[in-house]
Motif scaffolding. Structure first.
Motif, short mmCIF file in Angstrom:
data_model
loop_
_atom_site.label_atom_id
_atom_site.label_comp_id
_atom_site.label_asym_id
_atom_site.label_seq_id
_atom_site.Cartn_x
_atom_site.Cartn_y
_atom_site.Cartn_z
N LEU A 80 -2.15 -1.03 -11.44
CA LEU A 80 -2.29 -0.66 -9.68
C LEU A 80 -1.20 -0.75 -9.19
O LEU A 80 -0.14 -0.33 -8.27
CB LEU A 80 -3.28 -1.30 -9.18
CG LEU A 80 -4.47 -0.82 -9.71
CD1 LEU A 80 -5.86 -2.20 -10.10
CD2 LEU A 80 -5.19 0.90 -9.47
N VAL A 81 0.24 -2.26 -9.84
CA VAL A 81 1.25 -2.06 -9.07
C VAL A 81 1.90 -0.82 -9.60
O VAL A 81 3.54 -0.93 -8.42
CB VAL A 81 1.55 -3.30 -9.84
CG1 VAL A 81 3.09 -4.47 -8.95
CG2 VAL A 81 0.60 -4.45 -9.13
N GLY A 82 2.44 0.08 -10.27
CA GLY A 82 2.91 0.51 -10.68
C GLY A 82 2.58 2.02 -9.50
O GLY A 82 4.18 2.39 -8.77
N GLY A 83 1.54 1.83 -9.06
CA GLY A 83 1.26 2.98 -7.87
C GLY A 83 1.80 2.09 -6.50
O GLY A 83 1.88 3.29 -5.80
N VAL A 84 1.25 0.90 -6.42
CA VAL A 84 1.93 0.89 -4.94
C VAL A 84 3.41 0.86 -4.89
O VAL A 84 3.91 1.16 -4.33
CB VAL A 84 1.32 -0.99 -4.99
CG1 VAL A 84 2.14 -1.54 -3.58
CG2 VAL A 84 0.35 -0.59 -4.71
N THR A 85 4.21 0.40 -6.90
CA THR A 85 5.34 0.96 -6.29
C THR A 85 6.09 1.77 -5.78
O THR A 85 6.86 2.27 -4.82
CB THR A 85 5.70 0.25 -7.88
OG1 THR A 85 5.66 -1.34 -7.77
CG2 THR A 85 7.61 0.12 -7.87
N ALA A 86 5.65 2.76 -5.94
CA ALA A 86 5.86 4.55 -6.55
C ALA A 86 5.57 4.57 -4.47
O ALA A 86 6.22 5.53 -4.43
CB ALA A 86 5.24 5.21 -6.94
N LEU A 87 4.40 4.24 -3.99
CA LEU A 87 4.09 4.72 -3.05
C LEU A 87 4.93 3.91 -1.68
O LEU A 87 5.26 4.90 -0.97
CB LEU A 87 2.86 3.83 -2.48
CG LEU A 87 1.53 4.56 -3.12
CD1 LEU A 87 0.12 4.11 -2.89
CD2 LEU A 87 1.24 6.43 -2.04
N VAL A 88 5.55 2.45 -2.08
CA VAL A 88 6.91 2.55 -1.14
C VAL A 88 7.78 2.90 -0.98
O VAL A 88 8.77 3.04 -0.30
CB VAL A 88 6.95 0.17 -2.16
CG1 VAL A 88 7.98 -0.16 -1.12
CG2 VAL A 88 5.47 0.08 -1.75
N ALA A 89 8.09 3.00 -2.72
CA ALA A 89 9.63 3.80 -2.37
C ALA A 89 9.14 5.31 -2.28
O ALA A 89 10.44 5.54 -1.27
CB ALA A 89 9.69 4.29 -4.36
N ASP A 90 8.03 6.02 -2.32
CA ASP A 90 8.05 7.33 -1.11
C ASP A 90 8.13 7.13 -0.20
O ASP A 90 8.32 7.98 0.39
CB ASP A 90 6.84 7.76 -1.48
CG ASP A 90 6.82 9.19 -1.64
OD1 ASP A 90 7.08 10.29 -1.81
OD2 ASP A 90 5.87 9.60 -0.81
N SER A 91 7.99 5.85 0.11
CA SER A 91 7.52 5.50 2.07
C SER A 91 9.23 5.73 2.73
O SER A 91 9.59 5.54 3.88
CB SER A 91 7.13 3.83 2.30
OG SER A 91 7.89 3.03 1.92
N PHE A 92 9.86 5.60 2.09
CA PHE A 92 11.18 6.12 2.72
C PHE A 92 11.23 6.82 2.91
O PHE A 92 12.14 7.82 3.52
CB PHE A 92 12.40 5.12 2.00
CG PHE A 92 12.51 4.34 1.68
CD1 PHE A 92 12.89 3.12 2.36
CD2 PHE A 92 11.49 3.03 0.69
CE1 PHE A 92 13.06 1.70 2.11
CE2 PHE A 92 11.71 1.71 0.24
CZ PHE A 92 12.96 1.07 1.12
N GLN A 93 10.77 8.24 2.36
CA GLN A 93 10.76 9.68 2.95
C GLN A 93 9.19 10.34 3.81
O GLN A 93 9.61 10.40 5.26
CB GLN A 93 10.81 10.31 1.44
CG GLN A 93 12.23 10.22 0.64
CD GLN A 93 12.27 11.25 -0.34
OE1 GLN A 93 11.35 11.68 -1.20
NE2 GLN A 93 13.29 11.17 -1.43
N ASP A 94 8.29 9.29 3.61
CA ASP A 94 6.95 9.92 4.24
C ASP A 94 6.47 8.38 3.99
O ASP A 94 5.85 7.71 2.66
CB ASP A 94 6.78 10.81 3.47
CG ASP A 94 4.95 11.44 3.85
OD1 ASP A 94 5.47 11.32 5.42
OD2 ASP A 94 4.76 12.29 4.28
N SER A 95 5.60 8.33 5.12
CA SER A 95 5.10 6.78 5.26
C SER A 95 3.44 7.46 4.51
O SER A 95 2.64 9.07 4.39
CB SER A 95 4.85 6.88 6.32
OG SER A 95 5.08 6.42 7.06
#
Length: 254
Positions: A80-95
């Motif tokens: 789950l933390v890996g999924g959150v990490t991916a979302l946070v990394a992606d948030s720099f391009q799109d929320s």
């Protein structure tokens, strides 16, 4: 008598491989749902590979008889933390969708209280399990602080980085590696970090209130780390203090 070196690490390593596979599957589901970009994919896959490699190496060193139910819970939380990490990394391009971000993080935080209970009830508490649990906790706090810092400023990174600064300082000051006594206050402050950062990251409250929430989290963490550092320093100095010389008393006879 020859030592028995027939320990087979493959059964426990198969479970870490299953965890890596589950991580990839979660990334596929997230990518399908929100159209995750390259940054999210690369970060999520890197997290899966590094987690699998580090955990596999630790298992080879500790040579456990089985992976254990508690470690399975922690491994699920790591996914789950890996999924959150991916979302946070992606948030720099799109929320990312707030509901997905909050949902994954909330489940990971809830499971934080499960693995320890499982380990105690099954009698399978191990140093490896405790370290695995702690590292997953610390990394989640780091990721959440990165996410919140994008709206509040880099000072929020102090929350996520404080534990890693402590570890780095321990290499220079070995007395920081001494075991600490159990503390309910320490556990409470650690648990609150994720909750408060998630509350601020969800942006459900006014910005000023969210800033106050993060300031509270940082203040509690500074107090907790400061208290532990002072205790370790006092204990170290007490151990290094020379023993008082014994006074010999001679019987004087006249």
């Amino acid at each position: 008598m020859a030592l028995n070196n027939s320990y087979d690490v493959r059964p426990v390593q198969q479970e870490t491989a299953v965890g890596a596979g589950a991580q990839v599957l979660l990334l596929v589901l997230i990518g399908t749902a929100v159209g995750m970009g390259p940054a999210g994919w690369l970060t999520g896959l890197a997290f899966a590979v590094v987690t699998w490699a580090v955990l596999s190496r630790a298992l080879r060193r500790s040579r456990p008889r089985s992976f254990g139910a508690a470690n399975r819970v922690t491994l699920g939380r790591a996914v789950l933390v890996g999924g959150v990490t991916a979302l946070v990394a992606d948030s720099f391009q799109d929320s990312p969708p707030v509901s997905l971000f909050v949902g994954l993080t909330a489940v990971a935080l809830i499971l934080d209280g499960v693995d320890g209970k499982v380990a105690r009830r099954t009698g399978t508490s191990t140093p490896l399990g405790a370290r695995f649990d702690m590292e997953v906790d610390a990394f989640l706090i780091l990721v959440l602080s990165v996410y919140v810092s994008t709206s509040m400023g880099p000072w929020v990174l102090l929350i996520g980085g404080m534990r890693y600064v402590f570890v780095a300082a321990a290499r220079v000051r070995p007395w920081l590696t001494a075991p600490l006594p159990p503390s309910t206050a320490r556990k409470t402050v650690a648990a609150l970090q994720g909750v408060l950062l998630l509350l601020a990251g969800a942006a459900l409250l006014p910005h000023a209130v969210n800033v106050g929430v993060v300031v509270l989290a940082l203040g509690l963490l500074v107090w907790s780390f400061g208290r532990d550092v002072l205790w370790l320093r006092r204990t170290s100095r007490a151990a290094e203090a020379p023993a008082a010389p014994e006074v010999r008393r001679e019987l004087v006879t006249s």
